[in-house]
Design a protein around this motif. Structure first.
Motif, PDB file in Angstrom:
ATOM      1  N   CYS A 277      -9.063 -21.999  58.441  1.00 41.29           N
ATOM      2  CA  CYS A 277      -9.233 -23.350  57.920  1.00 41.29           C
ATOM      3  C   CYS A 277     -10.672 -23.773  58.180  1.00 41.29           C
ATOM      4  CB  CYS A 277      -8.308 -24.331  58.630  1.00 41.29           C
ATOM      5  SG  CYS A 277      -6.552 -23.988  58.448  1.00 41.29           S
ATOM      6  N   GLY A 278     -11.391 -24.144  57.128  1.00 41.30           N
ATOM      7  CA  GLY A 278     -12.796 -24.489  57.296  1.00 41.30           C
ATOM      8  C   GLY A 278     -13.161 -25.825  56.706  1.00 41.30           C
ATOM      9  N   LEU A 279     -14.176 -26.423  57.305  1.00 41.48           N
ATOM     10  CA  LEU A 279     -14.761 -27.661  56.817  1.00 41.48           C
ATOM     11  C   LEU A 279     -16.177 -27.356  56.352  1.00 41.48           C
ATOM     12  CD1 LEU A 279     -13.678 -29.964  59.787  1.00 41.48           C
ATOM     13  CD2 LEU A 279     -12.730 -30.030  57.469  1.00 41.48           C
ATOM     14  N   LEU A 280     -16.452 -27.543  55.065  1.00 39.96           N
ATOM     15  CA  LEU A 280     -17.817 -27.395  54.573  1.00 39.96           C
ATOM     16  C   LEU A 280     -18.503 -28.735  54.824  1.00 39.96           C
ATOM     17  CD1 LEU A 280     -19.882 -25.531  53.345  1.00 39.96           C
ATOM     18  CD2 LEU A 280     -19.133 -26.265  51.083  1.00 39.96           C
ATOM     19  N   ASN A 281     -19.318 -28.761  55.850  1.00 43.04           N
ATOM     20  CA  ASN A 281     -19.854 -30.008  56.392  1.00 43.04           C
ATOM     21  C   ASN A 281     -21.102 -30.466  55.641  1.00 43.04           C
ATOM     22  OD1 ASN A 281     -19.803 -32.176  58.126  1.00 43.04           O
ATOM     23  ND2 ASN A 281     -20.949 -31.129  59.734  1.00 43.04           N
ATOM     24  N   VAL A 282     -20.915 -30.768  54.363  1.00 39.16           N
ATOM     25  CA  VAL A 282     -22.005 -31.216  53.499  1.00 39.16           C
ATOM     26  C   VAL A 282     -22.490 -32.589  53.968  1.00 39.16           C
ATOM     27  CG1 VAL A 282     -22.639 -31.828  51.132  1.00 39.16           C
ATOM     28  CG2 VAL A 282     -20.982 -29.974  51.559  1.00 39.16           C
ATOM     29  N   ASN A 283     -23.802 -32.712  54.164  1.00 38.43           N
ATOM     30  CA  ASN A 283     -24.396 -34.008  54.514  1.00 38.43           C
ATOM     31  C   ASN A 283     -23.773 -34.582  55.794  1.00 38.43           C
ATOM     32  OD1 ASN A 283     -26.320 -35.994  53.889  1.00 38.43           O
ATOM     33  ND2 ASN A 283     -24.837 -37.238  52.763  1.00 38.43           N
ATOM     34  N   ASP A 284     -23.316 -33.682  56.662  1.00 33.33           N
ATOM     35  CA  ASP A 284     -22.683 -34.064  57.936  1.00 33.33           C
ATOM     36  C   ASP A 284     -21.434 -34.928  57.726  1.00 33.33           C
ATOM     37  OD1 ASP A 284     -23.014 -33.229  60.533  1.00 33.33           O
ATOM     38  OD2 ASP A 284     -24.095 -35.017  61.170  1.00 33.33           O
ATOM     39  N   TYR A 285     -20.806 -34.774  56.554  1.00 30.51           N
ATOM     40  CA  TYR A 285     -19.661 -35.604  56.178  1.00 30.51           C
ATOM     41  C   TYR A 285     -18.511 -35.505  57.175  1.00 30.51           C
ATOM     42  CZ  TYR A 285     -16.036 -37.711  53.289  1.00 30.51           C
ATOM     43  OH  TYR A 285     -15.033 -38.514  52.825  1.00 30.51           O
ATOM     44  N   TRP A 286     -18.254 -34.292  57.676  1.00 33.73           N
ATOM     45  CA  TRP A 286     -17.099 -34.084  58.536  1.00 33.73           C
ATOM     46  C   TRP A 286     -17.395 -34.313  60.020  1.00 33.73           C
ATOM     47  CZ3 TRP A 286     -12.881 -34.627  56.128  1.00 33.73           C
ATOM     48  CH2 TRP A 286     -12.690 -34.123  54.834  1.00 33.73           C
ATOM     49  N   ALA A 287     -18.597 -34.760  60.363  1.00 33.09           N
ATOM     50  CA  ALA A 287     -18.936 -34.991  61.774  1.00 33.09           C
ATOM     51  C   ALA A 287     -17.950 -35.927  62.479  1.00 33.09           C
ATOM     52  CB  ALA A 287     -20.368 -35.504  61.905  1.00 33.09           C
ATOM     53  N   PRO A 288     -17.510 -37.032  61.860  1.00 28.59           N
ATOM     54  CA  PRO A 288     -16.533 -37.887  62.543  1.00 28.59           C
ATOM     55  C   PRO A 288     -15.202 -37.173  62.808  1.00 28.59           C
ATOM     56  CG  PRO A 288     -17.601 -39.108  60.781  1.00 28.59           C
ATOM     57  CD  PRO A 288     -18.002 -37.667  60.621  1.00 28.59           C
ATOM     58  N   LEU A 289     -14.769 -36.297  61.885  1.00 25.18           N
ATOM     59  CA  LEU A 289     -13.527 -35.559  62.107  1.00 25.18           C
ATOM     60  C   LEU A 289     -13.711 -34.536  63.231  1.00 25.18           C
ATOM     61  CD1 LEU A 289     -10.603 -34.862  61.429  1.00 25.18           C
ATOM     62  CD2 LEU A 289     -11.472 -33.334  59.636  1.00 25.18           C
ATOM     63  N   VAL A 290     -14.849 -33.871  63.252  1.00 21.09           N
ATOM     64  CA  VAL A 290     -15.126 -32.913  64.331  1.00 21.09           C
ATOM     65  C   VAL A 290     -15.140 -33.643  65.674  1.00 21.09           C
ATOM     66  CG1 VAL A 290     -16.833 -31.309  65.274  1.00 21.09           C
ATOM     67  CG2 VAL A 290     -16.343 -31.312  62.813  1.00 21.09           C
ATOM     68  N   ALA A 291     -15.734 -34.826  65.706  1.00 15.40           N
ATOM     69  CA  ALA A 291     -15.739 -35.632  66.931  1.00 15.40           C
ATOM     70  C   ALA A 291     -14.317 -36.030  67.325  1.00 15.40           C
ATOM     71  CB  ALA A 291     -16.614 -36.868  66.756  1.00 15.40           C
ATOM     72  N   MET A 292     -13.471 -36.329  66.339  1.00 16.72           N
ATOM     73  CA  MET A 292     -12.084 -36.692  66.626  1.00 16.72           C
ATOM     74  C   MET A 292     -11.323 -35.503  67.197  1.00 16.72           C
ATOM     75  SD  MET A 292     -10.113 -39.379  66.449  1.00 16.72           S
ATOM     76  CE  MET A 292      -8.948 -39.081  67.763  1.00 16.72           C
ATOM     77  N   ILE A 293     -11.565 -34.310  66.658  1.00 12.42           N
ATOM     78  CA  ILE A 293     -10.926 -33.105  67.199  1.00 12.42           C
ATOM     79  C   ILE A 293     -11.344 -32.910  68.654  1.00 12.42           C
ATOM     80  CG2 ILE A 293     -10.849 -30.576  67.031  1.00 12.42           C
ATOM     81  CD1 ILE A 293     -11.135 -30.968  63.933  1.00 12.42           C
ATOM     82  N   GLU A 294     -12.631 -33.097  68.926  1.00 13.71           N
ATOM     83  CA  GLU A 294     -13.126 -32.995  70.308  1.00 13.71           C
ATOM     84  C   GLU A 294     -12.429 -34.024  71.211  1.00 13.71           C
ATOM     85  OE1 GLU A 294     -15.240 -30.837  71.645  1.00 13.71           O
ATOM     86  OE2 GLU A 294     -15.932 -29.830  69.834  1.00 13.71           O
ATOM     87  N   LYS A 295     -12.291 -35.246  70.715  1.00 12.54           N
ATOM     88  CA  LYS A 295     -11.634 -36.311  71.488  1.00 12.54           C
ATOM     89  C   LYS A 295     -10.173 -35.956  71.758  1.00 12.54           C
ATOM     90  CE  LYS A 295     -11.429 -40.644  73.065  1.00 12.54           C
ATOM     91  NZ  LYS A 295     -12.121 -41.046  74.301  1.00 12.54           N
ATOM     92  N   MET A 296      -9.480 -35.427  70.749  1.00 14.20           N
ATOM     93  CA  MET A 296      -8.086 -35.015  70.938  1.00 14.20           C
ATOM     94  C   MET A 296      -7.978 -33.972  72.045  1.00 14.20           C
ATOM     95  SD  MET A 296      -6.730 -34.524  67.057  1.00 14.20           S
ATOM     96  CE  MET A 296      -6.688 -35.844  65.877  1.00 14.20           C
TER      97      MET A 296
END
Length: 193
Positions: free
Chosen positions: A133-152
């Motif tokens: 499962c991958g996130l193509l992080n165009v324009n840092d779009y998925w940074a908030p989701l990556v941060a949420m995964i880290e928080k979880m």
């Protein structure tokens, strides 16, 4: 993981606020065509979905759409695909897209994209599939989701081994290369924790 023959891509029915989203959809399309990887997607002709599908078709690649009747009747389905599966419900659509793919990528999109990626990630966690499962992080779009995964993970709502299960990259070629080396994590029951 080995050879990847098909990838499901979740993406927006809008083109977004910046041209970079369309540019990166075209870049992903080129990588898929060059690697002879079939695109599986929601079957729409609008937004990033349409950009991605059209770019692949223009380059001679294969595109499979999966669309529920409800959306076909609203006339937003793409009529020039290699193949389209018409299903009855959104649940059947998601299942078919999972079944047809060797991996999953989320391009920027809205709640539908987020929901579909979250579900396929969760299914990987519990062992319903062993696909990357991958996130193509165009324009840092998925940074908030990556941060949420880290928080979880930090707050112990996500097991540590799943902290980096989502493959995150801003380059389509690198993301697909990383898919080739993906190894599914072992699944334990909560009794084993």
């Amino acid at each position: 993981m080995g050879k990847i023959n098909s990838v499901t891509v979740y993406c927006g029915s809008s083109v977004g606020a910046s041209g970079i989203y369309q540019q990166q959809a075209v870049a992903l399309a080129s990588e898929l065509v060059n690697r002879k990887i079939t695109l599986v997607y929601g079957g729409g002709r609008v937004g990033i979905m349409g950009v991605l599908a059209n770019s692949i078709l223009e380059q001679g690649g294969q595109v499979i759409g999966v669309m529920p009747k409800l959306l076909v009747e609203r006339e937003i389905s793409h009529t020039g695909l290699t193949k389209i599966h018409i299903v009855n419900t959104m649940h059947q659509r998601k299942q078919k897209m999972i079944d047809l793919a060797d991996g999953f990528i989320a391009l920027p999109g809205g709640f539908g994209t987020l929901e579909e990626f979250s579900e396929v990630f969760t299914w990987g966690q519990i062992g319903l599939h062993a696909k990357p499962c991958g996130l193509l992080n165009v324009n840092d779009y998925w940074a908030p989701l990556v941060a949420m995964i880290e928080k979880m993970a930090d707050e112990k709502f996500l097991q540590e081994k799943y902290r980096h299960m989502a493959i995150v990259d801003d380059n389509p070629a690198n993301l697909l290369d990383r898919f080739l080396h993906y190894t599914a994590l072992s699944v334990k029951t909560y009794h084993d924790l």
